[in-house]
Each structure stands twice: as structure tokens, then as C-alpha cells.
Design a protein around this motif. Structure first.
Motif, PDB file in Angstrom:
ATOM      1  N   ARG A  53      75.505  31.533 -94.226  1.00  0.00           N
ATOM      2  CA  ARG A  53      75.254  30.163 -93.809  1.00  0.00           C
ATOM      3  C   ARG A  53      75.434  29.244 -95.019  1.00  0.00           C
ATOM      4  NH1 ARG A  53      68.724  30.128 -92.584  1.00  0.00           N
ATOM      5  NH2 ARG A  53      68.096  30.892 -94.631  1.00  0.00           N
ATOM      6  N   LEU A  54      75.815  28.029 -94.702  1.00  0.00           N
ATOM      7  CA  LEU A  54      76.074  27.006 -95.697  1.00  0.00           C
ATOM      8  C   LEU A  54      74.837  26.123 -95.828  1.00  0.00           C
ATOM      9  CD1 LEU A  54      78.370  25.617 -97.418  1.00  0.00           C
ATOM     10  CD2 LEU A  54      78.886  24.291 -95.362  1.00  0.00           C
ATOM     11  N   MET A  55      74.450  25.827 -97.060  1.00  0.00           N
ATOM     12  CA  MET A  55      73.360  24.897 -97.315  1.00  0.00           C
ATOM     13  C   MET A  55      73.999  23.588 -97.757  1.00  0.00           C
ATOM     14  SD  MET A  55      70.735  27.260 -99.536  1.00  0.00           S
ATOM     15  CE  MET A  55      71.936  27.864-100.711  1.00  0.00           C
ATOM     16  N   CYS A  56      73.666  22.499 -97.093  1.00  0.00           N
ATOM     17  CA  CYS A  56      74.274  21.203 -97.405  1.00  0.00           C
ATOM     18  C   CYS A  56      73.211  20.183 -97.772  1.00  0.00           C
ATOM     19  CB  CYS A  56      75.064  20.680 -96.207  1.00  0.00           C
ATOM     20  SG  CYS A  56      76.470  21.690 -95.771  1.00  0.00           S
ATOM     21  N   ARG A  57      73.434  19.519 -98.894  1.00  0.00           N
ATOM     22  CA  ARG A  57      72.553  18.416 -99.297  1.00  0.00           C
ATOM     23  C   ARG A  57      73.246  17.134 -98.864  1.00  0.00           C
ATOM     24  NH1 ARG A  57      70.346  17.098-105.421  1.00  0.00           N
ATOM     25  NH2 ARG A  57      68.636  15.755-104.753  1.00  0.00           N
ATOM     26  N   VAL A  58      72.826  16.627 -97.719  1.00  0.00           N
ATOM     27  CA  VAL A  58      73.508  15.468 -97.124  1.00  0.00           C
ATOM     28  C   VAL A  58      72.755  14.163 -97.347  1.00  0.00           C
ATOM     29  CG1 VAL A  58      74.637  16.894 -95.374  1.00  0.00           C
ATOM     30  CG2 VAL A  58      72.435  15.819 -94.852  1.00  0.00           C
ATOM     31  N   GLY A  59      71.513  14.251 -97.780  1.00  0.00           N
ATOM     32  CA  GLY A  59      70.722  13.049 -98.037  1.00  0.00           C
ATOM     33  C   GLY A  59      69.994  12.556 -96.814  1.00  0.00           C
ATOM     34  N   PRO A  60      69.013  11.685 -97.019  1.00  0.00           N
ATOM     35  CA  PRO A  60      68.183  11.220 -95.906  1.00  0.00           C
ATOM     36  C   PRO A  60      68.923  10.345 -94.897  1.00  0.00           C
ATOM     37  CG  PRO A  60      67.575  10.116 -97.943  1.00  0.00           C
ATOM     38  CD  PRO A  60      68.563  11.181 -98.307  1.00  0.00           C
ATOM     39  N   ASP A  61      69.915   9.590 -95.333  1.00  0.00           N
ATOM     40  CA  ASP A  61      70.614   8.698 -94.403  1.00  0.00           C
ATOM     41  C   ASP A  61      71.504   9.452 -93.425  1.00  0.00           C
ATOM     42  OD1 ASP A  61      69.365   6.557 -95.618  1.00  0.00           O
ATOM     43  OD2 ASP A  61      71.084   6.045 -96.877  1.00  0.00           O
ATOM     44  N   SER A  73      71.112  23.078 -88.521  1.00  0.00           N
ATOM     45  CA  SER A  73      69.671  23.169 -88.324  1.00  0.00           C
ATOM     46  C   SER A  73      68.975  22.675 -89.587  1.00  0.00           C
ATOM     47  CB  SER A  73      69.253  24.610 -88.010  1.00  0.00           C
ATOM     48  OG  SER A  73      69.581  25.461 -89.084  1.00  0.00           O
ATOM     49  N   PRO A  74      67.714  22.283 -89.456  1.00  0.00           N
ATOM     50  CA  PRO A  74      66.983  21.827 -90.646  1.00  0.00           C
ATOM     51  C   PRO A  74      66.873  22.967 -91.667  1.00  0.00           C
ATOM     52  CG  PRO A  74      65.761  21.309 -88.642  1.00  0.00           C
ATOM     53  CD  PRO A  74      66.890  22.202 -88.250  1.00  0.00           C
ATOM     54  N   MET A  75      66.932  22.622 -92.926  1.00  0.00           N
ATOM     55  CA  MET A  75      66.777  23.621 -93.980  1.00  0.00           C
ATOM     56  C   MET A  75      65.291  23.863 -94.186  1.00  0.00           C
ATOM     57  SD  MET A  75      68.696  23.638 -97.583  1.00  0.00           S
ATOM     58  CE  MET A  75      67.997  24.411 -99.006  1.00  0.00           C
ATOM     59  N   ASP A  76      64.903  25.117 -94.034  1.00  0.00           N
ATOM     60  CA  ASP A  76      63.503  25.494 -94.070  1.00  0.00           C
ATOM     61  C   ASP A  76      63.395  26.841 -94.778  1.00  0.00           C
ATOM     62  OD1 ASP A  76      60.962  26.369 -93.543  1.00  0.00           O
ATOM     63  OD2 ASP A  76      61.171  26.348 -91.376  1.00  0.00           O
ATOM     64  N   GLY A  84      66.883  15.976 -95.669  1.00  0.00           N
ATOM     65  CA  GLY A  84      68.067  15.669 -96.464  1.00  0.00           C
ATOM     66  C   GLY A  84      68.952  16.887 -96.693  1.00  0.00           C
ATOM     67  N   TYR A  85      68.468  18.051 -96.294  1.00  0.00           N
ATOM     68  CA  TYR A  85      69.208  19.304 -96.430  1.00  0.00           C
ATOM     69  C   TYR A  85      69.344  19.945 -95.045  1.00  0.00           C
ATOM     70  CZ  TYR A  85      68.034  19.215-101.443  1.00  0.00           C
ATOM     71  OH  TYR A  85      67.890  18.875-102.766  1.00  0.00           O
ATOM     72  N   VAL A  86      70.507  20.523 -94.765  1.00  0.00           N
ATOM     73  CA  VAL A  86      70.705  21.230 -93.503  1.00  0.00           C
ATOM     74  C   VAL A  86      71.379  22.580 -93.756  1.00  0.00           C
ATOM     75  CG1 VAL A  86      70.829  19.186 -92.022  1.00  0.00           C
ATOM     76  CG2 VAL A  86      72.910  20.061 -93.054  1.00  0.00           C
ATOM     77  N   PHE A  87      71.118  23.502 -92.867  1.00  0.00           N
ATOM     78  CA  PHE A  87      71.825  24.774 -92.830  1.00  0.00           C
ATOM     79  C   PHE A  87      72.925  24.671 -91.788  1.00  0.00           C
ATOM     80  CE2 PHE A  87      67.866  27.204 -94.215  1.00  0.00           C
ATOM     81  CZ  PHE A  87      68.393  27.572 -95.442  1.00  0.00           C
ATOM     82  N   ILE A  88      74.069  25.259 -92.077  1.00  0.00           N
ATOM     83  CA  ILE A  88      75.172  25.346 -91.122  1.00  0.00           C
ATOM     84  C   ILE A  88      75.462  26.830 -90.914  1.00  0.00           C
ATOM     85  CG2 ILE A  88      77.522  24.626 -90.574  1.00  0.00           C
ATOM     86  CD1 ILE A  88      75.456  22.310 -91.197  1.00  0.00           C
ATOM     87  N   SER A  89      75.370  27.276 -89.674  1.00  0.00           N
ATOM     88  CA  SER A  89      75.645  28.687 -89.400  1.00  0.00           C
ATOM     89  C   SER A  89      77.139  28.960 -89.547  1.00  0.00           C
ATOM     90  CB  SER A  89      75.151  29.071 -88.005  1.00  0.00           C
ATOM     91  OG  SER A  89      75.832  28.336 -87.023  1.00  0.00           O
ATOM     92  N   GLN A  90      77.484  30.213 -89.680  1.00  0.00           N
ATOM     93  CA  GLN A  90      78.859  30.627 -89.988  1.00  0.00           C
ATOM     94  C   GLN A  90      79.896  30.008 -89.052  1.00  0.00           C
ATOM     95  OE1 GLN A  90      79.527  34.860 -89.786  1.00  0.00           O
ATOM     96  NE2 GLN A  90      81.299  34.725 -91.140  1.00  0.00           N
ATOM     97  N   ASP A  91      79.624  29.955 -87.774  1.00  0.00           N
ATOM     98  CA  ASP A  91      80.595  29.386 -86.832  1.00  0.00           C
ATOM     99  C   ASP A  91      80.850  27.903 -87.091  1.00  0.00           C
ATOM    100  OD1 ASP A  91      80.931  31.814 -85.560  1.00  0.00           O
ATOM    101  OD2 ASP A  91      79.508  31.369 -83.960  1.00  0.00           O
TER     102      ASP A  91
END
Length: 121
Positions: A53-61, A73-76, A84-91
Motif C-alpha cells: 500500500r502507498l502512504m500519501c501525505r496530501v495535506g489537510p486541504d 483510506s485514512p492513515m491509521d 492529511g495522510y491517506v493509505f492507497i491500496s495496491q489496486d
């Protein structure tokens, strides 16, 4: 440190093609890509499914909009959501255009991101 080396190579290639200087650091149970000394994005492995999975720092906006995208999904990490961070699953980053979308979102936020304080030794 569990992360998918093929996905890491794809991120390296994306950044190099755009002449973006970056560093790699093994942290948060995976591999993080640092741009301008700040965490930009990273990779780890979803423990329940053993998939990258990809971890992305996209910021609050961009955070709420990012969460409307399929495969995000939310990064937890610890039971507490990191806004401000999200996880992106492989697909969600399997295609180059999808990976490019997420990486560009991270790069767009990077100049606004605050760098973490250096720990004294």
C-alpha cells in the motif's frame, strides 16, 4: 521493513523523470520518500492482506477529497487517524496514471508541509 520493491522502483522512476531530488528512509515499518527533507510518500505492507500500500501525505486541504477516491483510506498506525495522510491500496496505484495522480498530489502539498523537528542526540 516490509514494502514492495517493484512499487518502490516505480516511485523512484517517477521522481527521477521529473528531476525531483529525494531521499529514502526506512521508517514507519516501510520505506518513505523524503522531498525537501519532508516525508512526501511511502510504502508499506497491509498486514491483514499482506499486500503493498502507498502512504500519501496530501495535506489537510486535499484530505477529504482524497478519501472520496476508490481504494483510499485514512492513515491509521496506532488507532489514531493521521489527518492529511491517506493509505492507497495496491489496486489504487497499480496503473502508472493512478500512481502519478497520487504522487503528484503529494508533491503539490510538499512545499506547504512542515518538516519534523530533528531529534537531538
Amino acid at each position: 521493513m516490509a514494502y514492495d520493491e517493484f512499487s518502490a522502483d516505480r516511485i523512484r522512476q517517477f521522481l527521477k523523470q521529473r528531476s525531483i531530488a529525494f531521499e529514502e528512509k526506512k521508517m514507519m515499518g516501510g520505506l518513505c520518500f523524503m522531498v525537501n527533507g519532508k516525508m512526501c510518500c511511502g510504502l508499506d505492507t497491509e498486514k491483514k492482506t499482506d499486500t503493498p500500500r502507498l502512504m500519501c501525505r496530501v495535506g489537510p486541504d486535499a484530505y477529504d477529497q482524497a478519501l472520496t477516491k476508490t481504494y483510499s483510506s485514512p492513515m491509521d498506525f496506532t488507532g489514531r487517524i493521521m489527518k492529511g495522510y491517506v493509505f492507497i491500496s495496491q489496486d489504487g496505484f497499480d496503473l502508472d496514471k493512478d500512481l502519478g495522480y497520487w504522487l503528484q498530489l503529494c508533491l503539490d502539498f510538499n512545499p506547504l508541509a512542515k518538516s519534523s523537528k530533528k531529534k537531538r542526540r
